[in-house]
Scaffold this motif. Structure first.
Motif, PDB file in Angstrom:
ATOM      1  N   ARG A 197      -6.290  -0.539  -4.043  1.00 24.43           N
ATOM      2  CA  ARG A 197      -5.766  -0.039  -5.246  1.00 24.43           C
ATOM      3  C   ARG A 197      -6.732   0.293  -6.228  1.00 24.43           C
ATOM      4  NH1 ARG A 197       0.198  -0.918  -4.650  1.00 24.43           N
ATOM      5  NH2 ARG A 197       0.189  -0.557  -6.948  1.00 24.43           N
ATOM      6  N   LEU A 250       0.857  -1.260   0.009  1.00 25.59           N
ATOM      7  CA  LEU A 250      -0.032   0.194  -0.006  1.00 25.59           C
ATOM      8  C   LEU A 250       0.825   1.316   0.016  1.00 25.59           C
ATOM      9  CD1 LEU A 250      -2.551  -1.099   2.770  1.00 25.59           C
ATOM     10  CD2 LEU A 250      -2.956  -1.044   0.164  1.00 25.59           C
ATOM     11  N   ARG A 257      -5.434  -5.223  -2.920  1.00 26.95           N
ATOM     12  CA  ARG A 257      -5.908  -4.950  -4.331  1.00 26.95           C
ATOM     13  C   ARG A 257      -7.208  -3.958  -4.581  1.00 26.95           C
ATOM     14  NH1 ARG A 257      -7.248 -10.261  -5.469  1.00 26.95           N
ATOM     15  NH2 ARG A 257      -5.050 -10.668  -5.414  1.00 26.95           N
ATOM     16  N   THR A 281       0.336   4.141  -2.394  1.00 27.59           N
ATOM     17  CA  THR A 281      -1.389   4.504  -2.714  1.00 27.59           C
ATOM     18  C   THR A 281      -1.459   5.916  -1.817  1.00 27.59           C
ATOM     19  OG1 THR A 281      -2.055   3.617  -0.433  1.00 27.59           O
ATOM     20  CG2 THR A 281      -2.284   2.369  -2.458  1.00 27.59           C
TER      21      THR A 281
END
Ligand SMILES: *Cc1c(COP(=O)(O)O)cnc(C)c1O
Length: 369
Positions: free
Chosen positions: A364, A266, A361, A269
């Protein structure tokens, strides 16, 4: 791909330990020691050793242990205790149950823990103690807090309810102040099959008085030296906790591993991710990320079958129960922003790699930052 990732999965944890827990509970049923008793005594010895502490006193909840901690310091009406507004409400109950007043001080941006630089300004002639929390499993910055406490001759009590086994500069939390309180609520890193808690201290005098206070203030049967409580740990919880304690260290390692996986997946992100402070080894009771689009992200995760939680949506100084204390929105901007932005992702030792990847996932794929 449809995969469920519940926010918590206690049945999975219990399932793996089921034969040992069945045997422990059966042992308690056979001996009939339901309130305190030999299993609780043995657990107290084992948990004291785990914390490298001289004494552990078992309680029926972490809240009770915290309350007795305040009683042990003779805190009462007219007194003030400095604490954090960004924690579970029980931290402040310990103070208000004695009739004293919680004096809130804002938290640090990076750790969500009590900001040592702000504590000294909040000290008055009425201040009787400092009560920081090791929030989400990350130790607060104890050295500067202890330094201020020492300079003002104030005791420091650690709320370690979320931090069993966490380390501050290499030392297990729970023994750096006068005493500390732990919770064994089922979802904590060390959880009972019901309610339980403990007080930990190196001081024999405090330990002896704590044992009396948890049992109606009696030092000998039917002789009551001071007003006490029925705060005894149940025998069955002592037996259960002895089984669970054998898995605590491995569970903490697993949580740290999951936190590392989340971090790797992560870090690019827009989320702000939790990190160990330089002095800390967190046990990741929670993995709490931050973003202003928190509510939308939470809803998005739900559509992917992923549970998440908000710890905590409203800081204590803005709770209705404390309106009489006179705090206003804006008093503690760091805590207030954290409350708007925080989101706790699933983290428990039973979480699989596939589940961790599924969570990452889905984040994202989130398009509405
Ligand atoms: C869980 C918790 C408590 C209270 O413990 P209980 O066992 O639920 O009474 C106190 N402080 C903090 C920070 C907690 O997370």
């Amino acid at each position: 791909m449809r995969m469920k990732v519940p926010y918590l999965d206690l049945p999975a944890q219990i399932h793996a330990l089921r034969p040992e827990l069945d045997a422990a509970i059966a042992r308690s049923l056979d001996t009939g020691a339901f309130c305190l008793g030999p299993e609780v005594q043995q657990f107290e010895r084992e948990f004291a050793a785990f914390c490298s502490a001289a004494h552990c006193i078992g309680f029926n909840s972490g809240t009770s242990a915290l309350h007795v901690a305040m009683r042990l310091l003779n805190i009462g009406p007219g007194d003030e205790v400095i604490t954090t507004p960004y924690t579970f409400i029980a931290t402040s109950w310990a103070i208000v149950y004695t009739g004293a007043r919680p004096v809130f001080v804002d938290v640090e941006e990076a750790t969500f823990n009590l900001d040592p630089r702000l504590v000294e300004k909040a000290i008055t002639a009425r201040t009787k103690a400092i009560l920081p929390v090791h929030l989400y499993g990350q130790p607060c910055d104890l050295d500067p807090l202890l330094e201020v406490a020492r300079r003002h001759h104030l005791p420091l009590v650690e709320d370690a309810a979320q931090a069993h086994g966490a380390r501050y500069r290499g030392k297990t939390v729970g023994t750096m102040g006068e005493m500390s309180a732990f919770s064994f609520y089922p979802t904590k890193n060390l959880g009972a099959c019901g309610e339980a808690g403990a007080l930990v201290t190196n001081r024999a005098d405090l330990a002896a008085r704590a044992r009396a206070l948890r049992e109606h203030g009696s030092s000998a049967r039917y002789l009551h030296d001071e007003v006490g409580y029925n705060y005894r740990m149940e025998g069955i919880q002592g037996a259960v906790l002895r089984v669970k304690l054998t898995r605590l260290a491995a569970g903490n390692i697993a949580r740290r591993h999951i936190a590392q996986r989340y971090h790797a997946l992560l870090q690019d992100t827009p989320l702000i991710l939790p990190r160990d402070a330089g002095y800390a080894e967190s046990v990741y009771h929670l993995y709490t990320v931050r973003h202003p689009s928190r509510d939308r992200l939470k809803a998005h995760l739900e559509t992917w079958g992923i549970g998440s939680a908000i710890h905590y949506p409203l800081p204590l100084h803005l709770q209705k129960c404390f309106s009489h204390l006179g705090y206003q929105p804006g008093d503690f901007p760091v805590a207030e922003r954290a409350a708007r932005e925080c989101l706790s992702l699933p983290i428990y030792p039973e979480l699989t790699d596939a589940q961790i990847e599924h969570v990452a996932r889905s984040i994202r794929e989130f398009k509405h930052w």
